[in-house]
Design an enzyme around this catalytic site. Structure first.
Site, short mmCIF file in Angstrom:
data_model
loop_
_atom_site.label_atom_id
_atom_site.label_comp_id
_atom_site.label_asym_id
_atom_site.label_seq_id
_atom_site.Cartn_x
_atom_site.Cartn_y
_atom_site.Cartn_z
N GLU A 75 0.81 -1.22 0.00
CA GLU A 75 0.00 0.00 0.00
C GLU A 75 0.85 1.28 0.00
O GLU A 75 0.36 2.35 0.35
CB GLU A 75 -0.95 0.02 1.21
CG GLU A 75 -1.85 -1.21 1.34
CD GLU A 75 -2.92 -1.29 0.27
OE1 GLU A 75 -2.82 -0.56 -0.74
OE2 GLU A 75 -3.85 -2.09 0.45
N HIS A 94 -3.16 2.68 8.42
CA HIS A 94 -4.25 2.06 7.65
C HIS A 94 -4.63 0.75 8.33
O HIS A 94 -3.77 -0.09 8.59
CB HIS A 94 -3.80 1.81 6.21
CG HIS A 94 -4.72 0.94 5.42
ND1 HIS A 94 -6.10 1.06 5.46
CD2 HIS A 94 -4.47 -0.08 4.56
CE1 HIS A 94 -6.64 0.17 4.65
NE2 HIS A 94 -5.68 -0.55 4.11
N HIS A 96 -7.96 -2.44 8.84
CA HIS A 96 -9.16 -3.06 8.31
C HIS A 96 -10.15 -3.25 9.47
O HIS A 96 -10.80 -4.29 9.59
CB HIS A 96 -8.84 -4.42 7.69
CG HIS A 96 -7.89 -4.36 6.53
ND1 HIS A 96 -7.35 -5.49 5.96
CD2 HIS A 96 -7.37 -3.30 5.85
CE1 HIS A 96 -6.55 -5.14 4.97
NE2 HIS A 96 -6.54 -3.81 4.88
N TYR A 121 -15.63 14.58 19.33
CA TYR A 121 -14.26 14.09 19.18
C TYR A 121 -13.96 13.61 17.77
O TYR A 121 -12.84 13.77 17.27
CB TYR A 121 -13.98 13.02 20.23
CG TYR A 121 -14.09 13.59 21.61
CD1 TYR A 121 -13.05 14.32 22.16
CD2 TYR A 121 -15.27 13.47 22.33
CE1 TYR A 121 -13.17 14.90 23.41
CE2 TYR A 121 -15.40 14.05 23.59
CZ TYR A 121 -14.35 14.76 24.12
OH TYR A 121 -14.48 15.35 25.35
N HIS A 161 -13.10 -1.97 2.60
CA HIS A 161 -11.67 -2.19 2.82
C HIS A 161 -11.22 -1.69 4.19
O HIS A 161 -10.78 -2.47 5.02
CB HIS A 161 -10.89 -1.51 1.69
CG HIS A 161 -9.42 -1.76 1.71
ND1 HIS A 161 -8.63 -1.59 0.59
CD2 HIS A 161 -8.57 -2.14 2.69
CE1 HIS A 161 -7.36 -1.89 0.91
NE2 HIS A 161 -7.32 -2.20 2.18
#
Length: 214
Positions: A75, A94, A96, A121, A161
């Site tokens: 990625e 990143h 999942h 927040y 994703h």
């Protein structure tokens, strides 16, 4: 302790914490950090965030050429898009994570502002979160979609994703990521209940007080 050594240890410690709390599983998720010399440290491809070794963290130069360590995550185009378009970015996370992925699949999500304004927040730490379409994992088109935002968003949600957050440093990125997942959890749990969200006036007041571009 050098900057790079500390960053390697922080990446591994934070990644394990997120893994242990179920925010990522298996060999999913990736983290990158930009060092003061412009080089990058990146979690390796195919690695579990619960079992990272500081010595195996990928080391890339300013042009993303692999210098040492294991092969970096596939990625990289996604990470580099944030670094190239947001000069203040010092780290990208990143995941999942379950509730964020679930939220990305709901049919009535606003693609320009995927997180409902349930708490102050989420606004404070993330601003508006853009929902991007589905891409194949590792597809360079993900990076191009982020570049098209021209640095206006610090967080995006990849459909089917997972979430991506870019911030000034690793700890700030992680705190924002965890806020994103918690807000997504609230949104999914309350989805059929028509919860009372913050009013537009409340949202604008939060944005002004905390300097959020809303």
């Amino acid at each position: 302790m050098t900057e790079a050594t500390k960053a390697r240890e922080d990446i591994c410690r934070i990644a394990k914490s997120m893994f242990d709390r179920g925010l990522t599983c298996g060999a999913s998720g990736n983290i990158s950090v930009r060092l003061s010399d412009g080089n990058y440290l990146v979690t390796p491809t195919g690695s579990s965030m619960g079992f990272l070794d500081p010595a195996q963290i990928s080391h890339l130069d300013q042009n993303l050429r692999h210098l040492s360590g294991d092969k970096p995550t596939k990625e990289i185009p996604l990470h580099s898009a944030f670094y190239d378009t947001r000069a203040q970015t010092g780290a990208v996370v990143h995941l999942h994570s379950t509730y964020s992925v679930a939220l990305s699949m709901l049919p009535d999500i606003d693609p320009d502002n995927a997180l409902p304004t349930l708490t102050p927040y989420g606004i404070m730490r993330l601003g508006k979160v853009k929902l991007l379409p589905f891409f194949l994992p590792g597809d360079a088109a993900m990076g191009e979609a982020v570049r098209a935002l021209a640095g206006t968003r610090s967080a995006v949600l990849l459909a089917n994703h997972g979430p991506v957050v870019a911030e000034k440093d690793l700890w700030t990125a992680v705190y924002a990521m965890e806020e994103l997942e918690e807000t997504a959890k609230l949104a999914v749990l309350l989805h059929s209940m028509e919860p009372k969200t913050l009013s537009d006036q409340d949202v604008q007041a939060v944005a002004r007080k905390f300097g959020v571009n809303w």
